[in-house]
Design an enzyme around this catalytic site. Structure first.
Site, PDB file in Angstrom:
ATOM      1  N   ALA A  18       0.801  -1.223   0.000  1.00 31.87           N
ATOM      2  CA  ALA A  18       0.000   0.000   0.000  1.00 31.87           C
ATOM      3  C   ALA A  18       0.832   1.271   0.000  1.00 31.87           C
ATOM      4  O   ALA A  18       0.296   2.355  -0.265  1.00 31.87           O
ATOM      5  CB  ALA A  18      -0.938   0.005   1.211  1.00 31.87           C
ATOM      6  N   ASP A  21       4.381   2.585  -5.370  1.00 32.77           N
ATOM      7  CA  ASP A  21       4.077   3.583  -6.394  1.00 32.77           C
ATOM      8  C   ASP A  21       2.702   3.347  -7.017  1.00 32.77           C
ATOM      9  O   ASP A  21       1.946   4.305  -7.234  1.00 32.77           O
ATOM     10  CB  ASP A  21       5.161   3.540  -7.482  1.00 32.77           C
ATOM     11  CG  ASP A  21       5.080   4.728  -8.422  1.00 32.77           C
ATOM     12  OD1 ASP A  21       5.205   5.866  -7.944  1.00 32.77           O
ATOM     13  OD2 ASP A  21       4.869   4.507  -9.638  1.00 32.77           O
ATOM     14  N   LEU A  22       2.363   2.098  -7.329  1.00 36.35           N
ATOM     15  CA  LEU A  22       1.072   1.824  -7.953  1.00 36.35           C
ATOM     16  C   LEU A  22      -0.081   2.215  -7.035  1.00 36.35           C
ATOM     17  O   LEU A  22      -1.070   2.812  -7.472  1.00 36.35           O
ATOM     18  CB  LEU A  22       0.964   0.352  -8.330  1.00 36.35           C
ATOM     19  CG  LEU A  22      -0.375  -0.092  -8.934  1.00 36.35           C
ATOM     20  CD1 LEU A  22      -0.634   0.624 -10.253  1.00 36.35           C
ATOM     21  CD2 LEU A  22      -0.406  -1.606  -9.137  1.00 36.35           C
ATOM     22  N   ARG A  51       5.459  -3.420   4.487  1.00 34.04           N
ATOM     23  CA  ARG A  51       6.554  -3.602   5.456  1.00 34.04           C
ATOM     24  C   ARG A  51       6.828  -2.350   6.259  1.00 34.04           C
ATOM     25  O   ARG A  51       7.378  -2.415   7.354  1.00 34.04           O
ATOM     26  CB  ARG A  51       7.826  -4.012   4.714  1.00 34.04           C
ATOM     27  CG  ARG A  51       7.780  -5.397   4.102  1.00 34.04           C
ATOM     28  CD  ARG A  51       9.074  -5.691   3.370  1.00 34.04           C
ATOM     29  NE  ARG A  51       9.311  -4.726   2.308  1.00 34.04           N
ATOM     30  CZ  ARG A  51      10.417  -4.690   1.550  1.00 34.04           C
ATOM     31  NH1 ARG A  51      11.397  -5.538   1.786  1.00 34.04           N
ATOM     32  NH2 ARG A  51      10.548  -3.786   0.594  1.00 34.04           N
ATOM     33  N   LYS A 148       0.123  -7.742 -13.157  1.00 37.04           N
ATOM     34  CA  LYS A 148       1.129  -8.311 -14.036  1.00 37.04           C
ATOM     35  C   LYS A 148       2.516  -7.890 -13.537  1.00 37.04           C
ATOM     36  O   LYS A 148       2.616  -6.897 -12.805  1.00 37.04           O
ATOM     37  CB  LYS A 148       0.897  -7.874 -15.480  1.00 37.04           C
ATOM     38  CG  LYS A 148       1.344  -6.458 -15.845  1.00 37.04           C
ATOM     39  CD  LYS A 148       1.105  -6.219 -17.306  1.00 37.04           C
ATOM     40  CE  LYS A 148       1.716  -4.902 -17.747  1.00 37.04           C
ATOM     41  NZ  LYS A 148       3.161  -4.913 -17.906  1.00 37.04           N
ATOM     42  N   GLU A 216       4.446   5.111 -26.704  1.00 35.39           N
ATOM     43  CA  GLU A 216       4.750   5.902 -25.519  1.00 35.39           C
ATOM     44  C   GLU A 216       5.898   6.854 -25.821  1.00 35.39           C
ATOM     45  O   GLU A 216       6.827   6.509 -26.564  1.00 35.39           O
ATOM     46  CB  GLU A 216       5.142   5.000 -24.352  1.00 35.39           C
ATOM     47  CG  GLU A 216       4.061   3.997 -23.940  1.00 35.39           C
ATOM     48  CD  GLU A 216       4.541   3.096 -22.820  1.00 35.39           C
ATOM     49  OE1 GLU A 216       4.246   3.402 -21.658  1.00 35.39           O
ATOM     50  OE2 GLU A 216       5.219   2.090 -23.112  1.00 35.39           O
ATOM     51  N   ASP A 235       6.506  -7.220 -21.832  1.00 37.77           N
ATOM     52  CA  ASP A 235       5.890  -6.173 -21.032  1.00 37.77           C
ATOM     53  C   ASP A 235       4.584  -5.673 -21.632  1.00 37.77           C
ATOM     54  O   ASP A 235       3.666  -5.299 -20.890  1.00 37.77           O
ATOM     55  CB  ASP A 235       6.856  -4.991 -20.885  1.00 37.77           C
ATOM     56  CG  ASP A 235       6.341  -3.931 -19.928  1.00 37.77           C
ATOM     57  OD1 ASP A 235       6.044  -4.288 -18.774  1.00 37.77           O
ATOM     58  OD2 ASP A 235       6.228  -2.762 -20.333  1.00 37.77           O
ATOM     59  N   HIS A 240      -1.158  -6.604 -22.868  1.00 35.66           N
ATOM     60  CA  HIS A 240      -2.016  -5.505 -23.315  1.00 35.66           C
ATOM     61  C   HIS A 240      -2.455  -5.668 -24.764  1.00 35.66           C
ATOM     62  O   HIS A 240      -3.648  -5.649 -25.081  1.00 35.66           O
ATOM     63  CB  HIS A 240      -1.300  -4.164 -23.156  1.00 35.66           C
ATOM     64  CG  HIS A 240      -0.988  -3.798 -21.745  1.00 35.66           C
ATOM     65  ND1 HIS A 240      -1.760  -4.190 -20.678  1.00 35.66           N
ATOM     66  CD2 HIS A 240       0.020  -3.063 -21.215  1.00 35.66           C
ATOM     67  CE1 HIS A 240      -1.251  -3.706 -19.560  1.00 35.66           C
ATOM     68  NE2 HIS A 240      -0.174  -3.032 -19.864  1.00 35.66           N
ATOM     69  N   LYS A 331       8.723   2.540 -26.739  1.00 37.74           N
ATOM     70  CA  LYS A 331       8.995   3.691 -25.875  1.00 37.74           C
ATOM     71  C   LYS A 331       9.818   4.727 -26.637  1.00 37.74           C
ATOM     72  O   LYS A 331      10.465   4.419 -27.632  1.00 37.74           O
ATOM     73  CB  LYS A 331       9.739   3.238 -24.617  1.00 37.74           C
ATOM     74  CG  LYS A 331       8.871   2.350 -23.707  1.00 37.74           C
ATOM     75  CD  LYS A 331       9.549   2.100 -22.375  1.00 37.74           C
ATOM     76  CE  LYS A 331       8.636   1.316 -21.443  1.00 37.74           C
ATOM     77  NZ  LYS A 331       7.427   2.080 -21.060  1.00 37.74           N
TER      78      LYS A 331
END
Length: 484
Positions: A18, A21-22, A51, A148, A216, A235, A240, A331
């Site tokens: 929690a 970053d996500l 943690r 993922k 991107e 990735d 996707h 990218k």
């Protein structure tokens, strides 16, 4: 038009990782927006677990900062944020040990939906699943959400699925792919299966080819260590782009229900032909005057990992035999754009003569940055001087069509988390889907490794390697401009 927000049942949502970053960028701000919309019930609870040695007040301060930064400015100053924070708790938990689990259990209430979001690396999935069962936090009605990557190859995907299934049934596991939560992706199914106009034309007889682009402008950023072991194929393509391909190509399901939809997606993956190595282009972005190149970003001067992939695919079934699907992702490209383009065939005969030129209908489904759909049609150019033809768009931009309500459309994570609480798996990947996707992807990766192929360099801010352009030009076609 008045949008309807249907509240979900009371729930306890535990977010492992929690403080990561996500959670900060997507999960927690998304939950706040659902709270603002009135979809979150009064007695819903969110419990952060990580943690970090932090108490609930410290975690709430972190959530407040994340919400102000990433929440889109929604009602942060009128007391709504404070009301949201009252529903949040925190426990420090040792994912690989015994610490914190009994304390975490005290936050969970009987009779409510229990969901556990694994916003952590796959290496921790098994340990978390085992401890949820061992300490009695989860039962046969609980749900787990996993991010993922779902494995690194077919063997690891099978092992990961087997680990999760030791503790949870398949109908309890929600493998999240945020692309499937985008409004336009779901509108794709509505357009296909809700309009008689398109379905009769949605096949090889009328469609010349289909392009799927996810471009991107950013570099690999702080993900260099992960990305250099993964690359664009693992990735992006394996998950996707594969999911977008399935939705555009699948047969109509009998009903809009989880297994009916996912059965049809699985059939598409299994019908994909092996890809000829002449039909794949890999690229790696170079340095420019101001920025280092890929190898510097990943701190690997000999890296042969691709930051760009383009390929031509075929689906061997009655609907799509002979119709190529062109996929590309990368990218450091010219623009940030995600688009599915269905390019229809030329009219069989032009009554206007060669001077009218060639005109094709194209259905463009834009996933980002401006979600919407455009259908290109051919009309007469206004004015005297004969029959001159011109292509014009019939544009359905969500921002224009829905007005202020477009701003209220939930983002992908908001929608998908609420689907977890509802118990609706339609927009989540099933285990056999994941394994079938890896079974198709692995031989492609093994092929270029065995041939010792090195990615083609390309300039940052370009459309990718020149060889990717030739992939289309050899077929008398061209990529759509990713500036759109």
């Amino acid at each position: 038009m008045v949008s309807r927000v249907i509240p979900v049942d009371p729930f306890d949502l535990v977010i492992f990782g929690a403080t990561g970053d996500l959670a900060r960028r997507k999960i927690l701000p998304g939950l706040f927006r659902r709270f603002c919309s009135g979809q979150m019930p009064e007695d819903a609870r969110i419990i952060g677990a990580a943690r970090s040695d932090m108490d609930t007040e410290g975690f709430r301060r972190m959530v407040a900062e994340a919400t102000r930064e990433f929440g889109g400015g929604r009602h942060c100053e009128d007391g709504t944020l404070e009301q949201f924070l009252e529903r949040i708790d925190y426990e420090a938990v040792d994912a690989m040990g015994e610490g914190g689990w009994e304390a975490l259990k005290t936050h969970l209430r009987p009779g409510t939906v229990r969901a556990f979001y694994f916003s952590v690396g796959p290496a921790l999935f098994g340990a978390l699943a085992e401890r949820l069962r061992h300490f009695g936090l989860a039962d046969d009605e609980s749900r787990v959400v996993v991010e993922k990557p779902f494995g690194h190859d077919l063997d690891s995907a099978k092992a990961l699925n087997a680990t999760l299934r030791q503790h949870f049934h398949e109908d309890q596991i929600y493998r999240i792919d945020h692309y499937l939560g985008k409004e336009t992706v779901q509108n794709l199914m509505a357009v296909r299966f809700g309009n008689m106009l398109f379905e009769p034309l949605w096949n090889a007889q009328y469609v010349d080819h289909i392009q799927i682009t996810v471009a991107e402008t950013v570099d690999v950023g702080g993900r260099g260590g992960y990305y250099d072991k993964s690359g664009a194929m693992r990735d992006m393509v394996q998950n996707h782009l594969m999911q977008l391909l399935c939705l555009i190509a699948m047969e109509p399901p009998a009903r809009f229900e989880p297994d009916s939809v996912r059965d049809e997606k699985l059939k598409v993956i299994r019908a994909l032909d092996p890809v000829d190595y002449h039909h794949i282009v890999r690229g790696q972005y170079d340095a420019d005057d101001d920025q280092p190149g890929y190898r510097a970003h990943v701190e690997n001067p000999r890296s042969t990992t691709e930051s760009f992939v383009a390929m031509k695919c075929h689906i061997s079934n009655w609907r799509w035999a002979g119709t190529p699907f062109y996929l590309r992702t990368g990218k450091k490209l010219r623009a940030r754009a995600s688009e599915i383009a269905v390019v229809f065939k030329d009219a069989p005969h032009s009554i206007f003569g060669p001077e009218a030129g060639t005109h094709r209908n194209v259905l463009s489904i834009r996933l980002q940055p401006n979600e919407g759909m455009t259908l290109g049609v051919t009309i007469k150019e206004p004015g005297p001087g004969g029959m001159r033809l011109v292509d014009v768009p019939l544009d359905m931009s969500f921002a224009e069509a829905l007005g202020p309500e477009a701003e209220e459309v939930p983002d992908a994570y908001e929608r998908l988390i609420m689907d977890v609480i509802r118990g609706n798996q339609t927009l989540f990947m099933r285990g056999d889907e994941v394994e079938a996707a890896w079974a198709w992807t692995d031989p492609i990766i093994a092929g270029w490794q065995s041939r010792g192929e090195v990615p083609k360099p390309y300039d940052p801010g370009s459309a990718g390697p020149d060889d990717a352009l030739m992939l289309m030009h050899r077929d008398g076609r061209r990529w759509r401009d990713i500036r759109v």
